[in-house]
Design a protein around this motif. Structure first.
Motif, mmCIF file in Angstrom:
data_model
loop_
_atom_site.group_PDB
_atom_site.id
_atom_site.type_symbol
_atom_site.label_atom_id
_atom_site.label_comp_id
_atom_site.label_asym_id
_atom_site.label_seq_id
_atom_site.Cartn_x
_atom_site.Cartn_y
_atom_site.Cartn_z
ATOM 1 N N ALA A 163 -5.451 6.700 -7.992
ATOM 2 C CA ALA A 163 -6.335 5.603 -7.576
ATOM 3 C C ALA A 163 -7.500 6.123 -6.754
ATOM 4 O O ALA A 163 -8.649 5.734 -6.969
ATOM 5 N N LEU A 164 -7.210 7.007 -5.805
ATOM 6 C CA LEU A 164 -8.275 7.547 -4.963
ATOM 7 C C LEU A 164 -9.264 8.354 -5.800
ATOM 8 O O LEU A 164 -10.481 8.252 -5.624
ATOM 9 N N GLN A 165 -8.747 9.141 -6.723
ATOM 10 C CA GLN A 165 -9.607 9.924 -7.606
ATOM 11 C C GLN A 165 -10.506 9.001 -8.412
ATOM 12 O O GLN A 165 -11.711 9.225 -8.535
ATOM 13 N N LYS A 192 -3.604 12.056 5.065
ATOM 14 C CA LYS A 192 -3.075 13.396 4.776
ATOM 15 C C LYS A 192 -2.181 13.402 3.543
ATOM 16 O O LYS A 192 -2.038 14.436 2.876
ATOM 17 N N ASP A 193 -1.554 12.272 3.228
ATOM 18 C CA ASP A 193 -0.687 12.211 2.047
ATOM 19 C C ASP A 193 -1.479 12.300 0.746
ATOM 20 O O ASP A 193 -0.923 12.587 -0.313
ATOM 21 N N LEU A 194 -2.781 12.043 0.817
ATOM 22 C CA LEU A 194 -3.624 12.045 -0.379
ATOM 23 C C LEU A 194 -4.644 13.182 -0.348
ATOM 24 O O LEU A 194 -5.601 13.191 -1.109
ATOM 25 N N TYR A 219 0.834 -1.205 0.000
ATOM 26 C CA TYR A 219 0.000 0.000 0.000
ATOM 27 C C TYR A 219 0.867 1.252 0.000
ATOM 28 O O TYR A 219 0.630 2.199 -0.750
ATOM 29 N N SER A 220 1.903 1.262 0.851
ATOM 30 C CA SER A 220 2.775 2.426 0.957
ATOM 31 C C SER A 220 3.479 2.714 -0.358
ATOM 32 O O SER A 220 3.549 3.860 -0.823
ATOM 33 N N GLU A 221 4.007 1.675 -0.996
ATOM 34 C CA GLU A 221 4.711 1.849 -2.269
ATOM 35 C C GLU A 221 3.767 2.347 -3.365
ATOM 36 O O GLU A 221 4.090 3.266 -4.121
ATOM 37 N N MET A 222 2.602 1.740 -3.429
ATOM 38 C CA MET A 222 1.664 2.096 -4.490
ATOM 39 C C MET A 222 1.040 3.459 -4.232
ATOM 40 O O MET A 222 0.732 4.195 -5.167
ATOM 41 N N LYS A 223 0.868 3.812 -2.966
ATOM 42 C CA LYS A 223 0.318 5.123 -2.643
ATOM 43 C C LYS A 223 1.245 6.227 -3.132
ATOM 44 O O LYS A 223 0.796 7.245 -3.672
ATOM 45 N N ASP A 224 2.537 6.014 -2.969
ATOM 46 C CA ASP A 224 3.510 7.015 -3.398
ATOM 47 C C ASP A 224 3.476 7.231 -4.910
ATOM 48 O O ASP A 224 3.661 8.337 -5.400
ATOM 49 N N SER A 225 3.252 6.156 -5.654
ATOM 50 C CA SER A 225 3.332 6.262 -7.113
ATOM 51 C C SER A 225 2.002 6.566 -7.785
ATOM 52 O O SER A 225 1.940 7.381 -8.708
#
Length: 291
Positions: free
Chosen positions: A53-55, A275-277, A42-48
């Motif tokens: 993805a959330l959008q 908060k990162d997203l 999750y952490s790796e994919m969230k960064d990239s």
């Protein structure tokens, strides 16, 4: 298929992230040199691809709540596009990091966006019946495409004096795909060309040449080479819903799609907890704020 203005990235990594569910210590891979957990993935994919993805997920949810697209509609469009791609189907999907499942998902998202664009756009019964009548006829035409009206009028004047259409097309047309063939476009029905071109072409008689026709591509001079009957499946009533949607999309203002989706996002009261997203939906929130 054509993309709408909200063409969201549907790479396999984005889809995989959206399917991760709740991250945790559960292992998704093991090895002698160390394991990979859902948290790490999750952490790796969230960064990239996290924001994309959330959008994607939010837009899917708000559109799916407002509009309905059936599996039957998705499968119909899927089979159509797969047939059009032919033997290049697998290669085309691979180039976009898609598989069958994610490709169908992209089709559904596009259909949902089309439903949003068509929403509120009115078309008359007369226009729908006229379109159905056009479906029973295919045209074979040639055209000369130029950038400005003055050039188009000058070429039309030469044609009126008897100059050869094909030679003028080869010399002047900016449509490189048809210019070398003397402007020939082949056979087409009412759903293949932009609306302004189609309307002008269907109004011509065989051998007739149009006045300059303005479209988003420039100015066209159209020559109707031939026409033939086309087989139409079903009655007007059978085709009415599909015709209505096509005409709505032709009339729809694509620039309004962002504001429509932004309103749906606002009404859904989406709150981003990570908060990162936090900026993933910024473009939609700023658009809604200006309305």
């Amino acid at each position: 298929m054509k993309k709408t203005v909200l063409s969201l990235t549907l790479a396999a990594s984005v889809l995989a992230l959206s399917a991760c569910g709740n991250a945790g210590d559960e292992k998704v891979a093991t090895s002698k040199v160390g394991d990979v957990t859902k948290d790490q993935l999750y952490s790796e994919m969230k960064d990239s691809v996290g924001e994309s993805a959330l959008q994607l997920i939010v837009i899917e949810k708000v559109l799916n709540d407002k509009y309905k697209v059936s599996d039957k509609e998705v499968n119909k469009e899927y089979e159509k596009q797969k047939k059009e791609m032919g033997e290049n189907y697998e290669q085309t999907l691979a180039a976009q990091n898609l598989n069958d499942k994610s490709f169908k998902r992209s089709i559904k998202l596009n259909l949902l966006q089309e439903a949003a664009m068509a929403d509120g756009v009115k078309v008359s019964e007369a226009d729908m019946k006229s379109y159905y009548d056009e479906m029973s006829k295919e045209l074979k035409a040639s055209h000369i495409l130029v950038a400005d009206e003055k050039t188009a009028k000058d070429i039309k004047a030469k044609l009126d004096k008897g100059e050869d259409f094909a030679k003028l097309a080869k010399k002047n047309s900016t449509d490189t795909g048809s210019a070398e063939a003397g402007g020939e476009l082949g056979w087409f029905g009412p759903d293949k060309m932009v609306p302004e071109f189609t309307k002008a072409a269907y109004a011509l008689k065989k051998g007739e040449i149009s006045e300059p026709v303005k479209t988003s591509y420039g100015y066209h001079i159209i020559k109707l080479e031939d026409e033939r009957d086309a087989k139409v499946k079903g009655s007007y009533e059978d085709n009415k819903a599909e015709i209505k949607k096509k005409l709505q999309l032709q009339k729809a203002d694509q620039s309004q799609l962002l504001s429509k989706v932004s309103k749906l996002v606002k009404d859904a009261d989406v709150k981003i907890k990570d908060k990162d997203l936090k900026d993933a939906l910024a473009q939609f929130k700023s658009s809604a704020a200006t309305k």
